[in-house]
Design an enzyme around this catalytic site. Structure first.
Site, mmCIF file in Angstrom:
data_model
loop_
_atom_site.group_PDB
_atom_site.id
_atom_site.type_symbol
_atom_site.label_atom_id
_atom_site.label_comp_id
_atom_site.label_asym_id
_atom_site.label_seq_id
_atom_site.Cartn_x
_atom_site.Cartn_y
_atom_site.Cartn_z
ATOM 1 N N ASP A 208 -5.757 -11.403 7.936
ATOM 2 C CA ASP A 208 -4.911 -11.939 6.862
ATOM 3 C C ASP A 208 -4.039 -10.819 6.307
ATOM 4 O O ASP A 208 -4.533 -9.891 5.671
ATOM 5 C CB ASP A 208 -5.793 -12.534 5.759
ATOM 6 C CG ASP A 208 -4.998 -13.379 4.769
ATOM 7 O OD1 ASP A 208 -3.757 -13.255 4.740
ATOM 8 O OD2 ASP A 208 -5.611 -14.154 4.030
ATOM 9 N N HIS B 31 -2.786 -21.967 2.196
ATOM 10 C CA HIS B 31 -2.708 -20.557 2.564
ATOM 11 C C HIS B 31 -2.617 -20.477 4.083
ATOM 12 O O HIS B 31 -3.143 -21.334 4.795
ATOM 13 C CB HIS B 31 -3.927 -19.788 2.051
ATOM 14 C CG HIS B 31 -3.861 -18.313 2.311
ATOM 15 N ND1 HIS B 31 -2.760 -17.561 1.990
ATOM 16 C CD2 HIS B 31 -4.758 -17.454 2.861
ATOM 17 C CE1 HIS B 31 -2.975 -16.293 2.337
ATOM 18 N NE2 HIS B 31 -4.171 -16.213 2.881
ATOM 19 N N ASP C 281 0.824 -1.216 0.000
ATOM 20 C CA ASP C 281 0.000 0.000 0.000
ATOM 21 C C ASP C 281 0.856 1.263 0.000
ATOM 22 O O ASP C 281 0.371 2.344 0.299
ATOM 23 C CB ASP C 281 -0.908 0.024 1.244
ATOM 24 C CG ASP C 281 -1.654 -1.280 1.433
ATOM 25 O OD1 ASP C 281 -2.196 -1.776 0.436
ATOM 26 O OD2 ASP C 281 -1.678 -1.802 2.555
ATOM 27 N N ASN D 95 -18.338 -15.238 -5.612
ATOM 28 C CA ASN D 95 -19.644 -15.902 -5.654
ATOM 29 C C ASN D 95 -19.626 -17.210 -4.869
ATOM 30 O O ASN D 95 -20.530 -18.029 -4.994
ATOM 31 C CB ASN D 95 -20.070 -16.152 -7.113
ATOM 32 C CG ASN D 95 -19.111 -17.079 -7.837
ATOM 33 O OD1 ASN D 95 -18.090 -17.486 -7.283
ATOM 34 N ND2 ASN D 95 -19.432 -17.396 -9.088
ATOM 35 N N ASP E 198 -11.355 -17.191 -4.609
ATOM 36 C CA ASP E 198 -12.546 -16.872 -5.405
ATOM 37 C C ASP E 198 -12.544 -15.383 -5.720
ATOM 38 O O ASP E 198 -12.941 -14.556 -4.909
ATOM 39 C CB ASP E 198 -13.791 -17.278 -4.601
ATOM 40 C CG ASP E 198 -15.082 -16.868 -5.286
ATOM 41 O OD1 ASP E 198 -15.057 -16.640 -6.507
ATOM 42 O OD2 ASP E 198 -16.107 -16.762 -4.584
ATOM 43 N N ASP F 205 -10.501 -17.396 -10.842
ATOM 44 C CA ASP F 205 -10.604 -18.239 -9.651
ATOM 45 C C ASP F 205 -9.516 -19.316 -9.701
ATOM 46 O O ASP F 205 -9.133 -19.772 -10.774
ATOM 47 C CB ASP F 205 -11.969 -18.929 -9.594
ATOM 48 C CG ASP F 205 -13.108 -17.953 -9.378
ATOM 49 O OD1 ASP F 205 -12.826 -16.790 -9.052
ATOM 50 O OD2 ASP F 205 -14.274 -18.365 -9.545
ATOM 51 N N CYS G 78 2.766 -16.073 2.082
ATOM 52 C CA CYS G 78 1.701 -16.054 3.094
ATOM 53 C C CYS G 78 2.164 -16.445 4.491
ATOM 54 O O CYS G 78 1.815 -15.793 5.481
ATOM 55 C CB CYS G 78 0.517 -16.907 2.652
ATOM 56 S SG CYS G 78 0.877 -18.684 2.474
#
Length: 268
Positions: free
Chosen positions: A260, A237, A133, A212, A208, A231, A179
């Site tokens: 996360d 993870h 960021d 959805n 995803d 996807d 991760c």
């Protein structure tokens, strides 16, 4: 005269100056007694992070070592990780992290006033663990290509070296993380600040992109796979959970809260 002072259970965490002021008639005497640091307190029943079980406090607040599970569902690998939340200078680094965040830079007074809320602090730290960021975050993520000019994420085995390197490089993101590295470092920072925190590994982890709640695959009329959707399913993870109450949502949501720090697509 002996006297005792105690802070409110919801007090803002951080550095405090302690000053003794004595009024006698129309004269006021002030004396600086020193500085102290206030943290979240899982031993205090009134604190939002209160954890009643001493064994759990030992594990999720005080334990400086842990195991991170990585790999894939058929071959799960256990990696040792050194959190080191009580090592020299770590607390100063963690408090500085709060002051480097975009939240603090945008409105310092409002940011500091919210630091008694572990939900808010968790979000700030989650943002600061990754450098995506442009906020002086701790780690830059990389998942493909060469790592030869910097550290391969699989070489890290603890948080302390990463956080010290971040400080020594004048708070430029350390390269590189993935991760489990983001999760390991965030666990260190949150435990250091007094928030009970653990790691969670998930295998065959659905990613995803269109939200959805299904992984969509597309085929043409002849059965050939079409590369349309973004996807995917990751081998695994890793993320964090922290323990605190949720007065904003109601008592049924009290307990472990998901955080996360791995940078992903912006949510809506």
């Amino acid at each position: 005269t002996n006297f005792t002072i105690s802070s409110p259970a919801n007090a803002v965490i951080g550095r405090y100056n302690l000053i003794l002021q004595v009024t006698s008639g129309n004269k006021i005497f002030s004396r600086f007694l020193g500085q102290f640091v206030l943290l979240f307190n899982p031993w205090c029943p009134g604190d939002a992070v209160y954890m009643a079980d001493e064994n759990e406090r030992q594990e999720y607040v005080l334990n400086e070592n842990g195991i991170i599970f990585v790999g894939n569902a058929k071959y799960i690998e256990a990696r040792g990780w050194y959190y080191g939340q009580f090592q020299d200078h770590l607390l100063n680094i963690c408090l500085t992290m709060l002051d480097l965040s975009l939240y603090y830079r945008q409105d310092a007074a409002i940011d500091v006033s919210r630091r008694g809320d572990p939900k808010y602090v968790g979000r700030v730290i989650s943002s600061m663990i990754n450098g995506n960021d442009n906020d002086n975050g701790v780690l830059l993520g990389k998942w493909q290509g060469s790592f030869h000019s910097h550290e391969n994420p699989s070489r890290w085995d603890g948080s302390v070296v990463i956080l010290q390197q971040w400080r020594q490089d004048n708070y430029k993101p350390v390269q590189y993380g993935q991760c489990w590295v983001f999760a390991g470092v965030m666990c260190t920072v949150l435990r250091c600040l007094g928030i009970p925190t653990r790691l969670v590994s998930n295998f065959n982890s659905a990613h995803d992109v269109d939200r959805n709640l299904s992984i969509d695959k597309y085929y043409d009329s002849s059965g050939k796979s079409l590369n349309i959707g973004k996807d995917s399913t990751w081998d695994y993870h890793v993320w964090n959970e922290s323990w605190f109450i949720r007065p904003d949502l109601g008592a049924s949501y009290n307990g472990w809260q998901v955080l996360d720090a791995t940078p992903q697509e912006q949510s809506k």
